[in-house]
Enzyme design. Sequence first.
Site, PDB file in Angstrom:
ATOM      1  N   GLU A  15       2.157   7.052   8.432  1.00  0.00           N
ATOM      2  CA  GLU A  15       2.848   7.130   7.421  1.00  0.00           C
ATOM      3  C   GLU A  15       3.219   8.534   6.501  1.00  0.00           C
ATOM      4  OE1 GLU A  15       2.574   3.873   5.544  1.00  0.00           O
ATOM      5  OE2 GLU A  15       0.348   2.319   5.594  1.00  0.00           O
ATOM      6  N   HIS A  25       2.736  -6.142   8.952  1.00  0.00           N
ATOM      7  CA  HIS A  25       1.234  -6.816   8.415  1.00  0.00           C
ATOM      8  C   HIS A  25       1.540  -8.434   9.386  1.00  0.00           C
ATOM      9  CE1 HIS A  25       1.098  -5.062   4.067  1.00  0.00           C
ATOM     10  NE2 HIS A  25       0.908  -4.793   4.678  1.00  0.00           N
ATOM     11  N   ASN A  71       7.455   0.614   1.483  1.00  0.00           N
ATOM     12  CA  ASN A  71       6.916  -1.177   2.823  1.00  0.00           C
ATOM     13  C   ASN A  71       7.637  -1.016   3.864  1.00  0.00           C
ATOM     14  OD1 ASN A  71       4.698  -2.806   2.272  1.00  0.00           O
ATOM     15  ND2 ASN A  71       5.321  -3.135   0.182  1.00  0.00           N
ATOM     16  N   HIS A  81       6.027  -2.530   7.559  1.00  0.00           N
ATOM     17  CA  HIS A  81       5.272  -3.251   6.615  1.00  0.00           C
ATOM     18  C   HIS A  81       5.232  -5.035   7.083  1.00  0.00           C
ATOM     19  CE1 HIS A  81       3.765   0.394   4.920  1.00  0.00           C
ATOM     20  NE2 HIS A  81       2.705   0.152   4.881  1.00  0.00           N
ATOM     21  N   GLU A 132       5.808  -2.409  -8.788  1.00  0.00           N
ATOM     22  CA  GLU A 132       6.619  -2.972  -7.531  1.00  0.00           C
ATOM     23  C   GLU A 132       7.964  -4.149  -8.132  1.00  0.00           C
ATOM     24  OE1 GLU A 132       5.279  -2.427  -3.842  1.00  0.00           O
ATOM     25  OE2 GLU A 132       6.451  -4.549  -2.914  1.00  0.00           O
ATOM     26  N   LYS A 153      -3.065   0.520  -5.888  1.00  0.00           N
ATOM     27  CA  LYS A 153      -2.628  -1.277  -5.312  1.00  0.00           C
ATOM     28  C   LYS A 153      -3.855  -1.030  -4.970  1.00  0.00           C
ATOM     29  CE  LYS A 153       1.573  -2.209  -3.756  1.00  0.00           C
ATOM     30  NZ  LYS A 153       3.065  -2.445  -2.409  1.00  0.00           N
ATOM     31  N   HIS A 204      -4.572  -0.142  10.685  1.00  0.00           N
ATOM     32  CA  HIS A 204      -2.726  -0.029  10.118  1.00  0.00           C
ATOM     33  C   HIS A 204      -1.836   0.340  10.037  1.00  0.00           C
ATOM     34  CE1 HIS A 204      -0.537  -1.079   5.981  1.00  0.00           C
ATOM     35  NE2 HIS A 204      -0.576  -0.025   6.369  1.00  0.00           N
ATOM     36  N   ARG A 210     -13.716  -7.552 -16.316  1.00  0.00           N
ATOM     37  CA  ARG A 210     -12.129  -7.588 -16.149  1.00  0.00           C
ATOM     38  C   ARG A 210     -11.705  -5.626 -16.461  1.00  0.00           C
ATOM     39  NH1 ARG A 210     -13.439 -11.844 -20.798  1.00  0.00           N
ATOM     40  NH2 ARG A 210     -13.016 -13.853 -18.928  1.00  0.00           N
ATOM     41  N   ARG A 252       9.717   0.662  -5.804  1.00  0.00           N
ATOM     42  CA  ARG A 252       8.246   0.590  -4.700  1.00  0.00           C
ATOM     43  C   ARG A 252       8.333  -0.254  -3.742  1.00  0.00           C
ATOM     44  NH1 ARG A 252       1.810   1.492  -7.032  1.00  0.00           N
ATOM     45  NH2 ARG A 252       1.004   1.545  -5.075  1.00  0.00           N
ATOM     46  N   LYS A 275       4.930   9.974  -2.840  1.00  0.00           N
ATOM     47  CA  LYS A 275       4.504   8.875  -3.453  1.00  0.00           C
ATOM     48  C   LYS A 275       3.787   8.800  -4.720  1.00  0.00           C
ATOM     49  CE  LYS A 275       1.351   4.990  -3.015  1.00  0.00           C
ATOM     50  NZ  LYS A 275       0.416   4.075  -1.999  1.00  0.00           N
TER      51      LYS A 275
HETATM   52  P1  NAD Z   1      -9.930   2.268   7.246  1.00  0.00           P
HETATM   53  O1  NAD Z   1     -10.666   2.551   6.127  1.00  0.00           O
HETATM   54  O2  NAD Z   1     -10.377   1.464   8.738  1.00  0.00           O
HETATM   55  O3  NAD Z   1     -10.727   4.533   8.235  1.00  0.00           O
HETATM   56  C1  NAD Z   1     -10.468   4.124   9.642  1.00  0.00           C
HETATM   57  C2  NAD Z   1     -11.553   3.920   9.966  1.00  0.00           C
HETATM   58  O4  NAD Z   1     -12.396   5.791   9.618  1.00  0.00           O
HETATM   59  C3  NAD Z   1     -12.743   3.479   9.975  1.00  0.00           C
HETATM   60  O5  NAD Z   1     -13.554   3.454  10.462  1.00  0.00           O
HETATM   61  C4  NAD Z   1     -13.149   4.409   9.045  1.00  0.00           C
HETATM   62  O6  NAD Z   1     -16.029   3.797   8.810  1.00  0.00           O
HETATM   63  C5  NAD Z   1     -14.019   6.107   9.686  1.00  0.00           C
HETATM   64  N1  NAD Z   1     -13.671   6.507   8.541  1.00  0.00           N
HETATM   65  C6  NAD Z   1     -13.139   7.728   7.993  1.00  0.00           C
HETATM   66  N2  NAD Z   1     -13.298   8.380   7.216  1.00  0.00           N
HETATM   67  C7  NAD Z   1     -13.919   8.927   8.478  1.00  0.00           C
HETATM   68  C8  NAD Z   1     -13.908  10.139   7.990  1.00  0.00           C
HETATM   69  N3  NAD Z   1     -13.708  11.367   7.908  1.00  0.00           N
HETATM   70  N4  NAD Z   1     -14.724  10.549   9.266  1.00  0.00           N
HETATM   71  C9  NAD Z   1     -14.850   9.473  11.167  1.00  0.00           C
HETATM   72  N5  NAD Z   1     -13.931   8.336  10.008  1.00  0.00           N
HETATM   73  C10 NAD Z   1     -14.177   8.223   9.437  1.00  0.00           C
HETATM   74  O7  NAD Z   1      -8.368   3.106   7.710  1.00  0.00           O
HETATM   75  P2  NAD Z   1      -7.351   3.412   6.643  1.00  0.00           P
HETATM   76  O8  NAD Z   1      -6.705   3.691   8.208  1.00  0.00           O
HETATM   77  O9  NAD Z   1      -8.195   4.524   6.191  1.00  0.00           O
HETATM   78  O10 NAD Z   1      -7.229   2.710   5.868  1.00  0.00           O
HETATM   79  C11 NAD Z   1      -5.994   1.445   5.970  1.00  0.00           C
HETATM   80  C12 NAD Z   1      -6.077   0.612   5.619  1.00  0.00           C
HETATM   81  O11 NAD Z   1      -5.506   1.035   4.237  1.00  0.00           O
HETATM   82  C13 NAD Z   1      -6.015  -0.646   5.318  1.00  0.00           C
HETATM   83  O12 NAD Z   1      -6.545  -2.074   5.079  1.00  0.00           O
HETATM   84  C14 NAD Z   1      -4.563  -1.170   4.418  1.00  0.00           C
HETATM   85  O13 NAD Z   1      -3.985  -2.170   4.026  1.00  0.00           O
HETATM   86  C15 NAD Z   1      -4.807   0.132   3.779  1.00  0.00           C
HETATM   87  N6  NAD Z   1      -3.755   0.847   2.994  1.00  0.00           N
HETATM   88  C16 NAD Z   1      -3.788   0.539   1.214  1.00  0.00           C
HETATM   89  C17 NAD Z   1      -2.554   0.652   0.105  1.00  0.00           C
HETATM   90  C18 NAD Z   1      -2.326   0.788  -0.568  1.00  0.00           C
HETATM   91  O14 NAD Z   1      -1.538   1.844  -0.983  1.00  0.00           O
HETATM   92  N7  NAD Z   1      -3.994   0.535  -1.290  1.00  0.00           N
HETATM   93  C19 NAD Z   1      -1.666   1.837   1.710  1.00  0.00           C
HETATM   94  C20 NAD Z   1      -1.521   2.036   3.137  1.00  0.00           C
HETATM   95  C21 NAD Z   1      -3.021   1.381   3.609  1.00  0.00           C
HETATM   96  N1  GLY Z   2       2.124   1.555   0.581  1.00  0.00           N
HETATM   97  C1  GLY Z   2       2.690   1.418  -0.391  1.00  0.00           C
HETATM   98  C2  GLY Z   2       2.338   1.391  -1.789  1.00  0.00           C
HETATM   99  O1  GLY Z   2       1.610   1.752  -2.061  1.00  0.00           O
HETATM  100  O2  GLY Z   2       3.182   0.624  -2.367  1.00  0.00           O
END
Ligand code: NAD
Ligand code: GLY
Length: 367
Positions: free
Chosen positions: A182, A249, A242, A245, A234, A140, A262, A118, A238, A224
Amino acid sequence: MKTLNLDLGERSYPIFIGENLLGRSELIAPYVAGKKVLVVTNETVAPLYLQQTLKGLQDFETDYCVLPDGERFKTLDTVDTIFSQLLTGHYDRRSTLVALGGGVIGDITGFAAACYQRGVPFIQIPTTLLAQVDSSVGGKTGVNHELGKNMIGAFHQPRCVIADTNTLKTLDGRQLSAGIAEVIKYGLIRDTAFLSWLDDHIDDILNNKAEALAYAIEASCRHKAEVVASDETEQGNRALLNLGHTFGHAIETGMGYGSWLHGEAVGIGMLMAADLSMRMGWLNKTDVDHVDRLLDKAQLPTRAPSELSYERFLELMQVDKKVLDGKLRLVLLRSLGKAVVTDEFDPQSLRETIEAHRAVSNHTGLV
Ligand code: NAD
Ligand code: GLY
């Protein structure tokens, strides 16, 4: 090193941004609860940064979990493999999870931490630009469902965020571009001066110039942190984070997770939101061209995939956390720098926007 603070009362935490932060025990150790630590990373990031990260955790009983790489592994099954390792290793409620990687690892690990017994503490060590400017901050967490992106999740804040900008040196150009989407978002929703700065500095970010990267990350995290501090779960503002998005999405889900990154999907989604805002009479053509130009400079696609019909787009867009009582709500722009969440768009204009952008895509991804 710059330190920002996300102000959330007793859940407040620092965001450390700078070079050579990995492995510095004085940064990470104060945020570790208890004795046991599980570092969660993936097969790409582990060979690059796991050993350095473990160095900073020498005072703790530390183990690691190396997941397969890719958006398509952002699933409940993957979270279950983390649970198995936690249970087999007798991790208790005072154990800490550390997310070492991009947004995928951050979202999966945070969700595992939110659910395990939990809720246990976790720390974010983002290693992509996208994760350093957005996903590691704000709490998130979650995974995808085959019917919808990020539809299973929880709000669970990290104890701290350690963004080591050195890690971006190993990131490829396509991933850097995805992160810039972003960054542009913050300018479009709340900061026209930042948009002007981006006009002049996107090239420097793409060329990995340290000063430009540091400024972009700091400015993004500041935006942010301010938005999240005002609306953690949100209920209102917040949702402005998006922008793009709902369109994005739909593309990620419709094209298959990982096919469009993404950031790439959000980029074209922001252009579509700008286009619809123009059809509503809020933006003019010059504003929309400005968004197009920023995406182009960032080497991001400016066309949506022709494979998704208007009907399919609409169906996918309905699976969105902003939908309330069955009504689709979108983030649109009243002007550049001022975003709103609204359900008062003309459905015919939405159709025209989708049709206008569905074209043979100039998406350059390899997948
Ligand atoms: P990702 O995590 O897939 O990373 C992109 C690629 O880069 C992967 O192949 C990874 O292994 C590689 N990588 C990571 N660090 C590296 C480095 N330093 N050197 C070389 N390669 C490296 O993609 P991302 O763009 O980082 O994240 C996208 C995800 O984040 C999506 O799932 C999206 O929905 C999520 N997201 C979440 C939020 C949130 O608020 N939680 C906000 C925006 C996006
Ligand atoms: N990326 C959208 C949020 O964190 O709210």
